[in-house]
Design an enzyme around this catalytic site. Structure first.
Site, PDB file in Angstrom:
ATOM      1  N   ASP A 129      -2.633  -3.237   6.018  1.00  0.00           N
ATOM      2  CA  ASP A 129      -2.779  -2.903   7.331  1.00  0.00           C
ATOM      3  C   ASP A 129      -4.295  -2.650   7.819  1.00  0.00           C
ATOM      4  O   ASP A 129      -4.536  -2.632   8.967  1.00  0.00           O
ATOM      5  CB  ASP A 129      -2.172  -1.592   7.903  1.00  0.00           C
ATOM      6  CG  ASP A 129      -2.428  -0.559   7.082  1.00  0.00           C
ATOM      7  OD1 ASP A 129      -3.354  -0.730   6.336  1.00  0.00           O
ATOM      8  OD2 ASP A 129      -1.885   0.510   7.164  1.00  0.00           O
ATOM      9  N   ASP A 143       0.933  -1.238  -0.129  1.00  0.00           N
ATOM     10  CA  ASP A 143       0.104  -0.105  -0.045  1.00  0.00           C
ATOM     11  C   ASP A 143       0.918   1.338  -0.103  1.00  0.00           C
ATOM     12  O   ASP A 143       2.023   1.045   0.391  1.00  0.00           O
ATOM     13  CB  ASP A 143      -0.948  -0.130   1.159  1.00  0.00           C
ATOM     14  CG  ASP A 143      -1.844   0.957   1.306  1.00  0.00           C
ATOM     15  OD1 ASP A 143      -2.360   1.286  -0.078  1.00  0.00           O
ATOM     16  OD2 ASP A 143      -2.597   1.380   2.233  1.00  0.00           O
ATOM     17  N   THR A 163      -0.205   4.520   1.539  1.00  0.00           N
ATOM     18  CA  THR A 163      -0.314   5.383   2.706  1.00  0.00           C
ATOM     19  C   THR A 163       0.115   4.623   3.766  1.00  0.00           C
ATOM     20  O   THR A 163      -0.193   3.516   4.255  1.00  0.00           O
ATOM     21  CB  THR A 163      -1.779   5.964   2.844  1.00  0.00           C
ATOM     22  OG1 THR A 163      -2.102   6.451   1.909  1.00  0.00           O
ATOM     23  CG2 THR A 163      -1.942   6.708   4.008  1.00  0.00           C
TER      24      THR A 163
END
Length: 791
Positions: A679, A479, A481
């Site tokens: 996450d 990912d 971010t």
């Protein structure tokens, strides 16, 4: 219908399913179904103790409530690492200690009243085993040395003890050898008998047969010499092999002692983690402050932490600020600044300031306890590569016994005189030199040390299979971010539509984002508060997956999100704002559009700085031969700008949560071995689908449950470390297996005497015993090298 493991929506017609107690559950994949079924436990009666379990290093399925030997391989059972407890009273049966429960009652086996259980030292079983072997070795050595010296006159004619006759020497050897064989080495025969009863022949079966044959033949030669034929005699005397049995016994005990000490070191990582836990806490109450045991702290208690003290448990700072050393958990040496509202982790060290924290997790819920549990479970798991060694070990002992029998027959028929003596010695050498233990230890020792080494660097491995699969990874999917970037976005640019005021735009944006959980929402809300904008309540708030948020504010419909989302509401998008948005995106800024009813209010440019560690981590991934793919819900231009800056191989932008799993499937079908890092809850399906799922420690429990590896500190450096660790562990396992296979492949034929016709070489059973002991110790020693690898 949702998958109960990963939370993903599933099609009932196509999904995997299972029925339990009349309820039907549906799953997106076989992997999720397997995880679900593994967790189903039938609530019951008192069960076998989870507080004090002993387990075999080679066969983790063998569990006992007391110390002893593994019925499969004969190795001494080791104490399973206990969890950090809350000090609950456990009740147990005096007659059946495997029966335990957390409340008084009667034993279901004998009906006796259960009594409170008293705990034992964590190291008691381990220390007892090492001490017991040390005593046996030294006593066996002192009694065995005279036997060896007495036997030298048979092997070296020049070394003749004139003052001791052959008959006296024979009786002295019998008297001294008996306690060495049956007291010091008695556990060989006990374990061998268990292996026969359990139909699981092992190393001790071979040793007992070999040592037993040498001893009983020699004892019979002393006690009943007249029953032996002349073909066994040399110069009218029967050869005695007490020294072979004694030396083999002492050397094997020495090997077991060294191996037990070495194996004890493989658990040092968990012991170090357990040692990190704070013992005391300063609880703040209405009447003042009191010092209490950590076990007595409850959720919601306020605790004061001063400079230099350990943070007692997991919680959140309610007053004060400080910097905290989290290196013992994350592996990162730089202290972390903590302010009011920030979370703190138990066992980390407070450095500069005093603060008050509210306890949120206690006992087994804390991060440290979860780490200990995960490491302990992973250390006992079995890697797929171990299957090959298990198959060989399964037929190894019967094959060796067969080779020993064939060796005896060949030497007795065609060997030099005394043929029967040569046949016996060589058959014993074959039995003694073979070492299935080295094969069995090759994988689990490396796994134990490697998992512990990973935990010290903030890499938590769920099972051995994850280590093996990580080594073969070709693509890393990550990912943007929070992984590549800091994860702390800020509003850096604001552009208004004609006639719109800044206060009005920020009021709409801030009010909408107040209810949103998106990572960018905090940036917009903080910016609005910084400008002292009034934040209002939004009615009918709704989050549109992959699009944005909407609601009703002061009687009007308001919207915030991506361009596509806003363009569906209104066709009147100012061209000037579209151009400015494109310019922002080329500078790697995320653009958020704000609208009211069908009118565009303006756009916000949000930047999330790239982590300082990211460029070097991507370079190292490339050096390891991997391709890096960035997955993001951000627009293509912003994503491509970041990808170009970081030299990322491929970028997939404007993704919805379900798209990540589809990309994993797509790459897998093309032959890629995919590692997926995530996450959030929306990452769980992709984590479960990937060859290896890596959950960032800052993420959700669902993401961590779906992953094979968890990184305490969520950045790309952790993935680099995990890959290096995996490759080191697998290389170590292959070294161990190679050594074990080569050792046995060469040792057994040499012991059988295949070189005798060519160079006259025969292997003494004593040398065979030393070689066998060395093989196991060397495997454990090689595994311990992993403690020093640099990640």
């Amino acid at each position: 219908m949702k998958d109960p493991v990963c939370g993903m929506e599933v099609n009932v017609q196509e999904a995997q399913s299972i029925e339990i107690d009349g309820n039907k559950y549906y799953f997106c994949s076989q992997r999720c179904l397997d995880k679900f079924t593994q967790k189903q436990t039938v609530p019951s009666e008192p069960k076998i103790s989870k507080g004090q379990e002993y387990i075999c290093p080679m066969h983790p399925d063998v569990v006992s409530d007391k110390p002893g030997d593994c019925p499969k391989c004969g190795m001494a059972l080791e104490l399973k690492v206990p969890q950090l407890s809350r000090g609950k009273t456990i009740y147990t049966c005096p007659m059946h200690p495997e029966i335990e429960q957390d409340h008084p009652g009667e034993c279901p086996k004998c009906g006796m009243a259960l009594e409170p259980k008293s705990g034992a030292s964590d190291n008691e079983g381990e220390d007892n085993e090492i001490t017991r072997l040390a005593h046996k070795f030294w006593i066996g050595f002192m009694l065995g040395l005279p036997v060896f010296l007495l036997a030298l006159e048979e092997m070296i004619p020049a070394f003749k003890l004139e003052f001791i006759s052959h008959q006296v020497s024979s009786w002295l050897q019998l008297i001294l050898a008996t306690p060495v064989i049956f007291w010091a080495g008695g556990f060989f025969f006990t374990r061998a008998w268990k292996s026969i009863i359990n139909r699981s022949l092992n190393m001790f079966t071979l040793i007992a047969i070999g040592v037993g044959a040498a001893y009983f033949y020699s004892a019979a030669a002393v006690l009943f010499p007249h029953i032996f034929p002349e073909t066994l005699k040399m110069e009218g005397k029967l050869g005695l092999y007490f020294e072979a049995g004694v030396v083999i016994t002492v050397l094997v005990i020495l090997g077991q002692y060294l191996e037990a000490r070495a194996r004890a070191q493989t658990g040092q990582a968990i012991k170090a983690l357990l040692g990190l836990a704070a013992k005391k806490a300063h609880r703040v109450t209405d009447s003042g402050e009191e010092e209490v045991d950590v076990d007595h702290v409850q959720k919601g208690d306020l605790l004061r932490v001063r400079p230099g003290e350990k943070v007692p448990l997991d919680g959140v700072i309610t007053d004060g600020k400080s910097t905290i050393d989290e290196s013992m958990i994350s592996g990162e040496p730089v202290p972390v600044e903590k302010n009011q509202g920030d979370k703190v982790i138990g066992a980390t060290v407070n450095q500069t300031g005093t603060f008050v924290m509210r306890t949120e997790k206690v006992g087994s819920e804390t991060l440290l306890s979860q780490i200990v549990h995960m490491v302990a479970e992973a250390q006992r798991s079995r890697a797929p590569i171990q299957g090959m060694a298990d198959k060989v070990a399964g037929i190894f002992v019967p094959v060796v016994i067969l080779i020993a029998v064939v060796t005896f027959i060949i030497w007795s028929l065609w060997g030099p005189q005394p043929a029967m003596a040569y046949a016996l010695v060589n058959a014993i050498a074959v039995l003694i030199i073979a070492c299935p233990c080295a094969l069995g230890l090759a994988t689990p020792m490396s796994i134990m040390v490697g998992v512990g080494r990973g935990a010290q660097s903030g890499i938590l491995i769920k099972n051995a299979e994850a280590i093996e699969k990580t080594e073969k990874i070709t693509h890393v999917l990550t990912d943007k971010t929070g992984t590549l970037t800091e994860g702390k976005p800020k509003v850096t640019v604001l552009e208004l539509a004609d006639g719109i005021e800044v206060e009005h735009l920020l009021s709409v944006a801030g009010s909408l984002e107040k209810s949103s959980e998106h990572p960018l929402a905090r940036a917009v809300l903080d910016y609005a508060k910084e400008k002292q904008i009034e934040i209002k309540d939004v009615q009918n708030f709704d989050s549109v997956t992959g699009g944005g948020v909407k609601g009703r504010l002061e009687g009007q419909e308001v919207y915030l999100g991506k361009y596509k989302f806003i363009a569906e509401i209104t066709q009147d998008v100012p061209q000037v704002l579209q151009e400015k948005a494109a310019a922002m995106q080329e500078k790697a800024q995320t653009v958020v559009w704000v609208a009211q009813d069908k009118m565009i209010l303006g756009i916000l440019g949000i930047s999330d700085p790239i982590k300082k560690t990211t460029p070097q981590a991507i370079k190292e991934l490339h050096d390891l031969g991997l391709k890096v793919v960035m997955l993001t819900g951000d627009n293509k231009k912003t994503a491509q700008a970041i990808a170009k800056e970081l030299n990322i191989d491929d970028v997939r932008a404007e993704l919805e949560p379900k798209d990540k799993q589809e990309i994993v499937i797509e790459l897998t079908h093309k032959g890629a071995r995919v590692l997926m890092a995530g996450d959030g809850i929306n990452d769980a399906p992709a984590l479960a689908q990937a060859e290896v799922g890596v959950a960032m420690g800052t993420g959700t429990d669902v993401a961590i449950e779906s992953a094979g590896i968890t990184l305490v500190k969520g950045d790309l450096n952790g993935i680099v470390k995990a890959l290096k660790l995996s490759r080191s562990v697998m290389a170590n396992i292959r070294q161990n297996l190679f050594f074990a296979f080569i050792y046995n492949a060469l040792g057994v034929p040499v012991a059988a005497g295949v070189l005798y016709p060519f160079i006259g070489l025969l292997l003494s059973p004593m040398i065979a015993g030393a070689a066998m002991s060395f093989s196991s110790v060397s495997v454990v020693g090689n595994a311990l090298r992993l403690r020093g690898i640099r990640l």
